[in-house]
Design an enzyme around this catalytic site. Structure first.
Site, PDB file in Angstrom:
ATOM      1  N   THR A  17     -37.410 -29.056 -35.180  1.00 33.47           N
ATOM      2  CA  THR A  17     -36.739 -28.230 -36.306  1.00 33.47           C
ATOM      3  C   THR A  17     -36.635 -28.710 -37.429  1.00 33.47           C
ATOM      4  O   THR A  17     -37.040 -28.284 -38.500  1.00 33.47           O
ATOM      5  CB  THR A  17     -35.336 -27.928 -35.662  1.00 33.47           C
ATOM      6  OG1 THR A  17     -35.383 -26.998 -34.545  1.00 33.47           O
ATOM      7  CG2 THR A  17     -34.450 -26.971 -36.807  1.00 33.47           C
ATOM      8  N   LYS A  24     -23.858 -36.194 -29.433  1.00 33.55           N
ATOM      9  CA  LYS A  24     -24.043 -36.032 -30.703  1.00 33.55           C
ATOM     10  C   LYS A  24     -23.405 -34.581 -31.234  1.00 33.55           C
ATOM     11  O   LYS A  24     -22.879 -34.306 -32.314  1.00 33.55           O
ATOM     12  CB  LYS A  24     -25.538 -35.934 -31.030  1.00 33.55           C
ATOM     13  CG  LYS A  24     -26.411 -37.067 -30.755  1.00 33.55           C
ATOM     14  CD  LYS A  24     -27.956 -37.106 -31.345  1.00 33.55           C
ATOM     15  CE  LYS A  24     -28.795 -36.388 -30.338  1.00 33.55           C
ATOM     16  NZ  LYS A  24     -28.896 -37.087 -29.115  1.00 33.55           N
ATOM     17  N   LYS A  25     -23.521 -33.697 -30.346  1.00 33.14           N
ATOM     18  CA  LYS A  25     -22.750 -32.286 -30.663  1.00 33.14           C
ATOM     19  C   LYS A  25     -21.314 -32.357 -30.648  1.00 33.14           C
ATOM     20  O   LYS A  25     -20.611 -31.832 -31.527  1.00 33.14           O
ATOM     21  CB  LYS A  25     -23.119 -31.346 -29.526  1.00 33.14           C
ATOM     22  CG  LYS A  25     -24.600 -30.935 -29.397  1.00 33.14           C
ATOM     23  CD  LYS A  25     -25.110 -30.270 -30.734  1.00 33.14           C
ATOM     24  CE  LYS A  25     -26.549 -30.070 -30.710  1.00 33.14           C
ATOM     25  NZ  LYS A  25     -27.096 -29.324 -32.018  1.00 33.14           N
ATOM     26  N   ARG A  67     -34.319 -46.382 -23.341  1.00 37.73           N
ATOM     27  CA  ARG A  67     -34.719 -45.450 -22.422  1.00 37.73           C
ATOM     28  C   ARG A  67     -36.223 -44.937 -22.371  1.00 37.73           C
ATOM     29  O   ARG A  67     -36.639 -44.743 -21.567  1.00 37.73           O
ATOM     30  CB  ARG A  67     -33.811 -44.264 -22.284  1.00 37.73           C
ATOM     31  CG  ARG A  67     -32.293 -44.402 -21.786  1.00 37.73           C
ATOM     32  CD  ARG A  67     -31.572 -43.317 -22.193  1.00 37.73           C
ATOM     33  NE  ARG A  67     -31.920 -41.988 -21.450  1.00 37.73           N
ATOM     34  CZ  ARG A  67     -31.839 -40.707 -21.990  1.00 37.73           C
ATOM     35  NH1 ARG A  67     -31.259 -40.666 -23.130  1.00 37.73           N
ATOM     36  NH2 ARG A  67     -32.477 -39.697 -21.705  1.00 37.73           N
ATOM     37  N   ASP A  74     -22.550 -24.010 -32.489  1.00 35.27           N
ATOM     38  CA  ASP A  74     -23.995 -24.581 -32.838  1.00 35.27           C
ATOM     39  C   ASP A  74     -24.707 -24.164 -31.322  1.00 35.27           C
ATOM     40  O   ASP A  74     -24.241 -23.788 -30.349  1.00 35.27           O
ATOM     41  CB  ASP A  74     -24.021 -26.235 -32.834  1.00 35.27           C
ATOM     42  CG  ASP A  74     -25.368 -26.669 -33.510  1.00 35.27           C
ATOM     43  OD1 ASP A  74     -26.372 -25.799 -33.843  1.00 35.27           O
ATOM     44  OD2 ASP A  74     -25.517 -27.863 -33.541  1.00 35.27           O
ATOM     45  N   LYS A  75     -25.781 -24.423 -31.347  1.00 40.24           N
ATOM     46  CA  LYS A  75     -26.875 -24.306 -30.171  1.00 40.24           C
ATOM     47  C   LYS A  75     -28.008 -25.556 -30.049  1.00 40.24           C
ATOM     48  O   LYS A  75     -28.267 -26.128 -31.179  1.00 40.24           O
ATOM     49  CB  LYS A  75     -27.621 -22.877 -30.358  1.00 40.24           C
ATOM     50  CG  LYS A  75     -29.014 -22.974 -29.783  1.00 40.24           C
ATOM     51  CD  LYS A  75     -30.165 -23.259 -30.750  1.00 40.24           C
ATOM     52  CE  LYS A  75     -31.595 -23.135 -29.913  1.00 40.24           C
ATOM     53  NZ  LYS A  75     -32.554 -23.697 -30.929  1.00 40.24           N
ATOM     54  N   HIS A  76     -28.275 -25.755 -29.002  1.00 46.85           N
ATOM     55  CA  HIS A  76     -29.266 -26.965 -28.637  1.00 46.85           C
ATOM     56  C   HIS A  76     -30.453 -26.370 -27.748  1.00 46.85           C
ATOM     57  O   HIS A  76     -30.113 -25.870 -26.730  1.00 46.85           O
ATOM     58  CB  HIS A  76     -28.640 -28.124 -28.045  1.00 46.85           C
ATOM     59  CG  HIS A  76     -29.351 -29.186 -27.984  1.00 46.85           C
ATOM     60  ND1 HIS A  76     -30.072 -29.989 -28.810  1.00 46.85           N
ATOM     61  CD2 HIS A  76     -30.151 -29.354 -26.534  1.00 46.85           C
ATOM     62  CE1 HIS A  76     -31.101 -30.864 -28.113  1.00 46.85           C
ATOM     63  NE2 HIS A  76     -31.148 -30.634 -26.844  1.00 46.85           N
ATOM     64  N   SER A  77     -31.582 -26.601 -28.067  1.00 50.53           N
ATOM     65  CA  SER A  77     -32.682 -26.234 -27.136  1.00 50.53           C
ATOM     66  C   SER A  77     -33.292 -27.485 -26.765  1.00 50.53           C
ATOM     67  O   SER A  77     -33.502 -28.506 -27.385  1.00 50.53           O
ATOM     68  CB  SER A  77     -33.732 -25.729 -28.036  1.00 50.53           C
ATOM     69  OG  SER A  77     -35.106 -25.445 -27.364  1.00 50.53           O
ATOM     70  N   SER A  90     -26.590 -37.765 -23.964  1.00 50.47           N
ATOM     71  CA  SER A  90     -27.260 -37.931 -25.038  1.00 50.47           C
ATOM     72  C   SER A  90     -27.220 -36.907 -25.937  1.00 50.47           C
ATOM     73  O   SER A  90     -26.701 -36.882 -27.266  1.00 50.47           O
ATOM     74  CB  SER A  90     -28.627 -38.218 -25.029  1.00 50.47           C
ATOM     75  OG  SER A  90     -29.449 -38.398 -26.013  1.00 50.47           O
TER      76      SER A  90
END
Length: 436
Positions: free
Chosen positions: A120, A187-188, A168, A80-83, A183
């Protein structure tokens, strides 16, 4: 073990061990830790920081606060990818099907828009019938059938992080790099990934506007991911102008489908998307290195296989079976569409990217508060990039609005976000740095 003593230890600059951090995560999950204690813990971390080992242990503890998905039954690698968020950043919509078409599986759990940045999940919600928050069974079925699924976080994945983030958000501790890291990665890790690629945005449209802050976050994310057992790489990419020529929800989906089918591709967007795909394929063992991965992704895109995967994913999750072929007919359209003229003629020298994102929010395409509804129709298209000529026959972009009044307001905001010059600027490289 007492929460107050753990807070005291971190407040005084001590290093917390794995058991203490697991105790904190359990307290957040079970409500045995009060909001005041959680806020005090977050503030102590904000000022005192965390070591790499502490951040990794806290990440694992947040992961273990809920369900951890297992994809071991799939016949290929899971990635996967996260931005970290930007404007006109619809990369995920093309990246997931490209990488899936090249042989990997991409269970992509995404978020909604935050502040000036687009989300997204809001983009996918613009597709009629698309189930952006399916149950686990449908999620798993879609990943197996299509190779990818772009959905939202479920209530069972890293629930401790969800509560911690909410606290937060109202205690001025969002910017803590160790807490941002925990954080994102909790999740990933809960999604059951075997590798992860990060797109850390840097510039006037990013949360991390300074290069040194973006590098600090990228190094923290990659280092903690590796310490938590997740192979990871990061690209620091430029966000000093919108990445795509569209900013909004339905308009960014249309831009993505046009990209996948070859109808139109923004150059900077193509560079970032293919580079991230190359990193994902390399980490997944489907390419010998990032460069070979990028070339494989380019071939997959050119063959039309990625567009087919996207269409299959949409159909599996309840969207139109002919969405790729007829996306213009299916996507909601704004009733008012008009050009945004510049104040004069010249070359685009600068774009206040954050202000472009805020103009989309002003149109109704984003949220001022979490409970706000989003109008999927609105936004901008045909946005001029830095270095392009603007003038009477070349508008800055097209505004898509619900009514004439909001179109006028948004057009004024877009006009103010652009700086024109007689000189042609040298465009900054879209990929600033690679960190692994």
């Amino acid at each position: 073990m007492l929460m107050a003593e753990i807070i005291r230890k971190k407040r005084d600059g001590g290093t917390l061990d794995q058991d203490e951090l697991a105790f904190v995560a359990r307290g957040i999950t079970t409500d045995s830790a009060s909001e005041g204690q959680i806020a005090a813990f977050a503030m102590a971390v904000f000022f005192r920081g965390m070591t790499r080992d502490e951040a990794a242990a806290f990440t694992r503890a947040l992961r273990d606060s809920g369900e951890v998905l297992d994809w071991s039954d799939l016949p290929g690698p899971v990635t996967d990818k996260h931005s970290t968020g930007g404007v006109g950043d619809n990369v995920s919509l093309m990246l997931a099907p490209i990488v899936a078409a090249a042989g990997a599986y991409v269970p992509m759990i995404s978020g909604r828009g935050l502040g000036h940045t687009g989300g997204t999940l809001d983009k996918m919600d613009a597709i009629p019938g698309y189930a952006s928050q399916p149950d686990t069974a449908l999620f798993r079925r879609t990943v197996r059938a299509a190779g990818c699924a772009i959905i939202g976080q479920t209530a069972t994945l890293a629930p401790a992080d969800k509560r911690l983030y909410g606290i937060r958000d109202v205690t001025a501790t969002v910017e803590s790099v160790p807490l941002i890291t925990a954080s994102i990665l909790s999740k990933k890790l809960a999604a059951g990934l075997q590798s992860l690629v990060l797109d850390v945005k840097c510039g006037n449209g990013a949360f991390m506007d300074a290069p040194e802050r973006a590098r600090e976050l990228a190094e923290s994310l990659t280092g903690v991911a590796q310490a938590a057992g997740l192979p990871c790489a990061a690209l620091v990419t430029d966000m000093n102008e919108p990445l795509a020529s569209a900013a909004g929800n339905a308009v960014e989906v249309a831009n993505a489908v046009a990209f996948l089918t070859g109808e139109a591709r923004d150059a900077r967007l193509e560079t970032v998307t293919l580079a991230l795909a190359g990193e994902m394929l390399a980490l997944s063992g489907l390419a010998a290195g990032p460069d070979q991965g990028t070339e494989k992704a380019r071939q997959t895109l050119a063959s039309g296989a990625a567009a087919e995967v996207f269409g299959r994913m949409v159909a599996e999750l309840g969207g139109p079976a002919d969405f790729v072929e007829r996306f213009h007919d299916h996507l909601p359209a704004a009733p008012v569409v008009r050009p945004v003229a510049s104040d004069g003629a010249g070359t685009v020298a600068k774009v206040a990217t954050r202000d472009v994102g805020l103009a989309v929010v002003e149109l109704g395409g984003g949220r001022r508060k979490a409970s706000d509804a989003v109008d999927p129709r609105v936004g901008f298209t045909a946005l001029l990039p830095i270095g392009a000529e603007a003038g009477p026959d070349r508008p800055l972009g097209m505004v898509h609005a619900a009514d004439a009044t909001s179109a006028d307001r948004a057009a004024a905001l877009l006009r103010a976000a652009y700086t024109l010059s007689e000189d042609r600027p040298v465009p900054a490289p879209v990929i600033r740095e690679r960190i692994a």
